[in-house]
Design a protein around this motif. Structure first.
Motif, mmCIF file in Angstrom:
data_model
loop_
_atom_site.group_PDB
_atom_site.id
_atom_site.type_symbol
_atom_site.label_atom_id
_atom_site.label_comp_id
_atom_site.label_asym_id
_atom_site.label_seq_id
_atom_site.Cartn_x
_atom_site.Cartn_y
_atom_site.Cartn_z
ATOM 1 N N VAL A 109 18.709 -19.806 20.588
ATOM 2 C CA VAL A 109 18.937 -18.320 21.179
ATOM 3 C C VAL A 109 20.472 -18.326 21.277
ATOM 4 C CG1 VAL A 109 18.581 -16.562 22.866
ATOM 5 C CG2 VAL A 109 16.899 -18.050 22.516
ATOM 6 N N GLN A 111 24.264 -15.256 20.826
ATOM 7 C CA GLN A 111 24.674 -14.313 21.287
ATOM 8 C C GLN A 111 24.348 -13.083 20.592
ATOM 9 O OE1 GLN A 111 28.839 -14.630 22.587
ATOM 10 N NE2 GLN A 111 29.199 -12.378 22.208
ATOM 11 N N PHE A 113 21.715 -11.458 17.923
ATOM 12 C CA PHE A 113 20.164 -11.913 18.180
ATOM 13 C C PHE A 113 19.635 -12.322 16.826
ATOM 14 C CE2 PHE A 113 21.357 -7.301 20.167
ATOM 15 C CZ PHE A 113 21.616 -8.081 21.372
ATOM 16 N N GLN A 166 15.677 -6.716 22.164
ATOM 17 C CA GLN A 166 15.922 -7.609 20.859
ATOM 18 C C GLN A 166 16.102 -9.063 21.236
ATOM 19 O OE1 GLN A 166 18.545 -6.078 17.673
ATOM 20 N NE2 GLN A 166 18.431 -4.054 18.717
ATOM 21 N N GLN A 167 16.993 -9.244 22.480
ATOM 22 C CA GLN A 167 17.407 -10.542 22.860
ATOM 23 C C GLN A 167 16.249 -11.339 23.373
ATOM 24 O OE1 GLN A 167 18.824 -12.941 21.616
ATOM 25 N NE2 GLN A 167 20.913 -12.907 23.063
ATOM 26 N N ARG A 168 15.332 -10.523 23.821
ATOM 27 C CA ARG A 168 14.084 -11.141 24.495
ATOM 28 C C ARG A 168 13.038 -11.421 23.156
ATOM 29 N NH1 ARG A 168 11.231 -7.186 28.959
ATOM 30 N NH2 ARG A 168 12.748 -5.525 28.213
ATOM 31 N N ALA A 170 14.207 -12.385 20.373
ATOM 32 C CA ALA A 170 15.064 -13.673 19.879
ATOM 33 C C ALA A 170 14.437 -14.694 20.918
ATOM 34 C CB ALA A 170 16.426 -13.571 19.943
ATOM 35 N N CYS A 171 14.290 -14.750 22.336
ATOM 36 C CA CYS A 171 13.860 -15.830 23.083
ATOM 37 C C CYS A 171 12.386 -16.073 22.818
ATOM 38 C CB CYS A 171 14.182 -15.376 24.620
ATOM 39 S SG CYS A 171 15.739 -15.239 25.189
ATOM 40 N N PRO A 187 23.686 -16.228 25.497
ATOM 41 C CA PRO A 187 22.540 -15.291 25.168
ATOM 42 C C PRO A 187 22.671 -14.063 25.753
ATOM 43 C CG PRO A 187 21.908 -16.858 26.995
ATOM 44 C CD PRO A 187 23.224 -17.299 26.481
ATOM 45 N N THR A 188 23.748 -13.564 26.689
ATOM 46 C CA THR A 188 23.746 -12.334 27.210
ATOM 47 C C THR A 188 25.206 -11.841 26.936
ATOM 48 O OG1 THR A 188 24.518 -13.055 29.428
ATOM 49 C CG2 THR A 188 22.135 -12.794 29.253
ATOM 50 N N LEU A 191 25.069 -8.072 25.763
ATOM 51 C CA LEU A 191 24.157 -7.044 26.640
ATOM 52 C C LEU A 191 24.952 -6.756 28.022
ATOM 53 C CD1 LEU A 191 21.020 -9.611 26.512
ATOM 54 C CD2 LEU A 191 21.578 -7.562 24.989
ATOM 55 N N VAL A 199 16.836 -10.626 30.463
ATOM 56 C CA VAL A 199 16.848 -11.808 29.475
ATOM 57 C C VAL A 199 17.046 -13.307 30.669
ATOM 58 C CG1 VAL A 199 18.167 -13.205 27.878
ATOM 59 C CG2 VAL A 199 17.625 -10.595 27.598
#
Length: 265
Positions: A109, A111, A113, A166-168, A170-171, A187-188, A191, A199
């Motif tokens: 994961v 930065q 996405f 979107q990041q969730r 990706a997770c 990863p955040t 955001l 996240v």
């Protein structure tokens, strides 16, 4: 490190202790360039990442934290030393073997996405397995989807999702193949605070409820507080560890190391 820092450190188990490690680095050094341009990014690092735990890695710019993650994930070759994922030594693998191991045992994961804009959220989640010709485990995929909390958005494309959503996705993509370990690099970083907290809570829950192992590089004491332990790097070396971190304790510890440019968020 000062004696007072040592005495107040809630240290995690030493790398040599009897423990089940998902990943290990043994006397790892990474050097870039030569001569006057020679930079030692990692200087003889030995560390173990406990299985089923959330580990944060912190340090100032240039401390070696991202280099350590990239070396342990097999994204960058070490100059000296050994890296293991489980019992497999990455540093002994050929390129094709390393590519297969990263695909089958490691999740990532970042930065950014890195979602495919023409695919739905669900298609993005299963994309790595589709490319590998593997069918996802339906029960596990359902569990991941429920944990990520986006079941009602699975048919939406990235442009129809918020940054946090979107990041969730990706997770969830990183989790879907049930990897041995997930590496998350800031990863955040892209955001807002609310999306970032969502996240981080998802990552924490994936460890506590699903037994996942996560290593996260971050500069943010508030983000590190979601982890089970924090590793602190300066000048390419691990200089301290902290178990059961809070944002306040992490920030105070980093002030003790005189790490520049660190503020609580």
């Amino acid at each position: 490190m000062t004696d007072s820092a040592r005495s107040t450190s809630d240290a995690a188990p030493a790398p040599g202790a009897e423990e089940d490690f998902a990943a290990r680095a043994r006397r790892v050094s990474k050097v870039y360039g030569s001569g006057d341009a020679r930079v030692i990014a990692l200087d003889g690092v030995t560390v173990g990442i406990p299985r089923g735990r959330f580990t944060a890695v912190m340090g100032p710019s240039g401390s070696g934290k991202s280099t350590l993650m990239h070396c342990m994930a097999g994204l960058d070759a070490v100059t000296e030393g050994e890296v293991f994922i489980g019992d497999t030594e990455l540093t002994a693998l050929r390129d094709k073997q390393l590519t297969r191991l990263r695909r089958d045992k490691i999740g990532f994961v970042f930065q950014a996405f890195n979602l495919v804009p023409t695919l739905t959220a669900l298609e993005n989640i299963t994309l790595p397995m589709d490319i590998a010709g593997r069918r996802p485990d339906p029960e596990w995929l359902d569990r991941v989807v429920d944990t990520v909390g986006l079941r009602s958005r699975l048919g939406h494309r990235p442009a129809e999702l918020s940054g946090g959503q979107q990041q969730r996705v990706a997770c969830a993509r990183a989790l879907a193949s049930r990897p041995e370990i997930i590496f998350a690099d800031e990863p955040t970083g892209n955001l807002d605070s609310r999306s970032g907290a969502e996240v981080l809570a998802f990552l924490r829950d994936s460890v506590r409820e699903m037994g996942q192992t996560i290593v996260m590089v971050t500069h943010d004491p508030s983000a590190a507080a979601y982890a089970d332990q924090v590793l602190f790097l300066t000048d390419g070396q691990i200089v301290d560890t902290m178990a059961q971190p809070t944002a306040e304790r992490v920030l105070e510890r980093m002030k003790g190391f005189e790490l520049p440019g660190v503020t609580a968020r």
